[in-house]
Design an enzyme around this catalytic site. Structure first.
Site, PDB file in Angstrom:
ATOM      1  N   SER A   1      -9.741  -0.552   7.058  1.00 29.47           N
ATOM      2  CA  SER A   1      -9.223  -0.444   5.692  1.00 29.47           C
ATOM      3  C   SER A   1      -8.524  -1.678   5.131  1.00 29.47           C
ATOM      4  O   SER A   1      -8.176  -1.696   3.952  1.00 29.47           O
ATOM      5  CB  SER A   1      -8.280   0.750   5.577  1.00 29.47           C
ATOM      6  OG  SER A   1      -9.030   1.926   5.632  1.00 29.47           O
TER       7      SER A   1
ATOM      8  N   SER B   1      -9.819   2.099   2.983  1.00 31.49           N
ATOM      9  CA  SER B   1      -8.979   2.878   2.105  1.00 31.49           C
ATOM     10  C   SER B   1      -8.038   2.029   1.253  1.00 31.49           C
ATOM     11  O   SER B   1      -7.569   2.478   0.209  1.00 31.49           O
ATOM     12  CB  SER B   1      -8.134   3.845   2.934  1.00 31.49           C
ATOM     13  OG  SER B   1      -7.242   3.129   3.779  1.00 31.49           O
TER      14      SER B   1
ATOM     15  N   LYS C   1       0.850  -1.202   0.000  1.00 31.39           N
ATOM     16  CA  LYS C   1       0.000   0.000   0.000  1.00 31.39           C
ATOM     17  C   LYS C   1       0.882   1.247   0.000  1.00 31.39           C
ATOM     18  O   LYS C   1       1.900   1.294   0.693  1.00 31.39           O
ATOM     19  CB  LYS C   1      -0.901  -0.028   1.237  1.00 31.39           C
ATOM     20  CG  LYS C   1      -1.980   1.034   1.282  1.00 31.39           C
ATOM     21  CD  LYS C   1      -2.889   0.824   2.507  1.00 31.39           C
ATOM     22  CE  LYS C   1      -3.974   1.879   2.611  1.00 31.39           C
ATOM     23  NZ  LYS C   1      -4.821   1.687   3.810  1.00 31.39           N
TER      24      LYS C   1
HETATM   25  N1  GLN Z   1     -12.909   4.010   6.318  1.00 27.66           N
HETATM   26  C1  GLN Z   1     -12.339   4.433   7.569  1.00 27.66           C
HETATM   27  C2  GLN Z   1     -11.996   5.880   7.501  1.00 27.66           C
HETATM   28  O1  GLN Z   1     -12.303   6.483   6.533  1.00 27.66           O
HETATM   29  C3  GLN Z   1     -11.149   3.592   7.889  1.00 27.66           C
HETATM   30  C4  GLN Z   1      -9.891   4.076   7.301  1.00 27.66           C
HETATM   31  C5  GLN Z   1      -8.733   3.201   7.583  1.00 27.66           C
HETATM   32  O2  GLN Z   1      -8.861   2.132   8.190  1.00 27.66           O
HETATM   33  N2  GLN Z   1      -7.585   3.659   7.176  1.00 27.66           N
HETATM   34  O3  GLN Z   1     -11.455   6.445   8.386  1.00 27.66           O
END
Ligand code: GLN
Length: 505
Positions: free
Chosen positions: A180, A156, A81
């Site tokens: 994420s 994400s 990532k």
């Molecule tokens: N979707 C969640 C957010 O927008 C989780 C993001 C993540 O785990 N990096 O914060």
């Protein structure tokens, strides 16, 4: 082994490399070819490092040829990532503000991958600074779900789950601050693990919310996740929150795959209203399978989980607003000079750069976070959210007195259409309603494919949670369930995904 290299699991590839049936160069080249064929459509990579990956592959092939003892995953390629610092490879975090930044060092996790002899294929797409649930907040355009290119791959880390779902890498690294790794796994029919907080070093992971962030494996099988987990896990003196203990015995647990006598708690608060019917149906079937295999299933109530999302959206923006203050136009990436100002001050350059370099979601959270932390509001918002966090941890502790693992659906829905939730941050945030409690409490979690929803034929996921430092339990239950589900389906779920290149894409 599958005759098609890219369809093989990492464990199968490791075996073929060890026996000399395949070389790492062949394995890497097969994946680079696959990327060239399908990534134009999927857009899961932000950067592909063909040369670097082939060079690493050649090196590991030589080490093997000379009889050197190498790591079990040596020669198996991986995607990372774009939030992890990679020496010599661009690291953008999906943001314009870091466009062109090439880190001078490797994150500890990346250094471990390299030391194990794992060629890095490239960096995967993500929501800007890991804020989002759809990868649509990437400044470089969205990733598409390999099951249906008109849909989101989750976020994400949609890129990391999509590369494994599209056979563009056998393994990938994700990060999970609120879901994420697990939510993208759920909507792409793959496996994702968020280890115990502190189980994998955060050194070199560009921080979103330091008290919640955790890197982990994105794979197609539970055993592959375990193999990768044991490469990246372990103590790191460069990360003050790193756990000083050996990596839990995840590979052994995945191979044993036992559930007999295991106490499984179904979380009452997760899975009811707001969850798609097909997600619930597949979840119930998975729980029934565990029961048939000899697990004791009970319902467990975690009443404070109802407040997890609200607490998260105070704690995360607070930490993020502080972490993102370092993007000041002086040290990294982008620098924008304000228009029509002759001799701009540092503050003016900073403001112009942050205005141009950050996307809307990032700005929204910085504003929210600085507000929540401001004097006069700190106790009412940030302080209160921290108290809720304690209550959630207490709920977990009470639950784990009664059961060995907890389960719930991973995400409330299957993959939605690109664009569907972009104008509605709240409904985007709700994607993580089931995954966030684990981040707030620091406990480990896994998402595993549980089937296809009847209403849309798209993948659904089951989440397994265990007490902190007991990550091996996830792998024991996960791999037992995976085996039972594969028996029922006759083949892994992913084999039912439509062929990408056949779409003429
Ligand atoms: N979707 C969640 C957010 O927008 C989780 C993001 C993540 O785990 N990096 O914060």
């Amino acid at each position: 082994m599958n005759p098609d290299i890219t369809r093989s699991s990492a464990a199968e590839l490791a075996h073929a490399l060890d026996s000399g049936e395949l070389s790492s160069v062949e394995v890497v080249q097969a994946h680079l070819d696959r990327i060239a064929a399908v990534d134009g459509d999927v857009h899961a990579y932000l950067h592909v490092d063909g040369e670097g990956a082939l060079a690493a592959a050649r090196e590991v092939d030589q080490r093997r040829a000379s009889g050197e003892e190498v790591h079990v995953l040596a020669g198996v390629p991986i995607a990372v990532k774009d939030v992890m610092a990679t020496k010599g490879l661009p690291t953008t975090c999906g943001s314009k503000i870091l466009e062109g930044w090439v880190p001078p060092y490797d994150a500890t996790l990346v250094a471990k991958l390299r030391a194990a002899g794992m060629p890095i294929l490239g960096k995967t797409n993500m929501d800007e600074f890991a804020m989002g649930s759809s990868t649509e907040h990437s400044a470089y355009g969205p990733t598409h779900n390999p099951w249906d290119l008109t849909r989101i791959p989750g976020g994400s880390g949609g890129g990391s789950s999509a590369v494994v779902a599209a056979y563009e890498a056998p393994l990938a690294i994700g990060t999970d601050t609120g879901g994420s790794i697990r939510q993208p796994a759920s909507v792409t029919g793959t496996v994702g693990v968020k280890p115990t907080y502190g189980g994998v070093s955060r050194y070199g992971l560009v921080a979103l919310a330091s008290s919640l962030d955790q890197a982990g494996p994105c794979t197609r099988t539970v055993l592959d996740a375990a193999l990768l987990h044991s490469v990246i896990g372990g103590h790191d003196p460069l990360d003050s929150t790193s756990i000083d203990a050996p990596v839990p015995a995840v590979v052994e647990a995945a191979r044993r795959a036992e559930v007999k006598g295991l106490r499984v708690g179904v979380i009452k608060e997760l899975g009811g209203e707001g969850y798609q019917a097909g997600v619930r149906a597949r979840f119930d079937e998975s729980v029934a399978l565990l029961q048939e295999a000899g697990a004791e299933v009970v319902e467990v109530s975690c009443p404070s989980f109802d407040y997890a999302l609200a607490a998260y959206y105070l704690i995360l923006p607070s930490e993020a607003s502080s972490n993102l203050a370092k993007f000041d136009a002086m040290r990294y990436g982008l620098r924008v000079l304000p228009e029509g100002v002759d001799d701009p001050s540092a503050e003016q350059v900073m403001a112009a750069t942050r205005d141009a370099g950050f996307g809307d979601e990032v700005k929204r959270r910085i504003i929210l976070g600085t507000y929540a932390l401001s004097s006069g509001y700190y106790d009412a918002y940030y302080g209160q959210a921290q108290k809720v966090r304690r209550l959630i941890a207490n709920d977990f502790s009470a639950a784990f007195e009664k059961v060995d693992v907890l389960v719930s659906p991973t995400a409330p829905t299957t993959a939605f259409k690109l664009g569907d939730k972009l104008d509605d941050p709240m409904s985007m945030y709700l994607q993580d309603v089931a995954t966030i409690p684990a981040n707030l409490a620091g406990v480990p979690g896994m998402s595993l494919p549980s089937g296809l929803a009847d209403e849309d034929g798209l993948p659904t996921g089951i989440q397994i949670l265990a007490p902190a430092t007991q990550d091996q339990r996830l792998y024991g239950v996960g791999s037992a369930l995976e085996r039972m589900l594969n028996d029922r389906w006759g083949a892994p779920l992913l084999t039912r995904a439509p062929e990408l290149s056949a779409k003429g894409a």
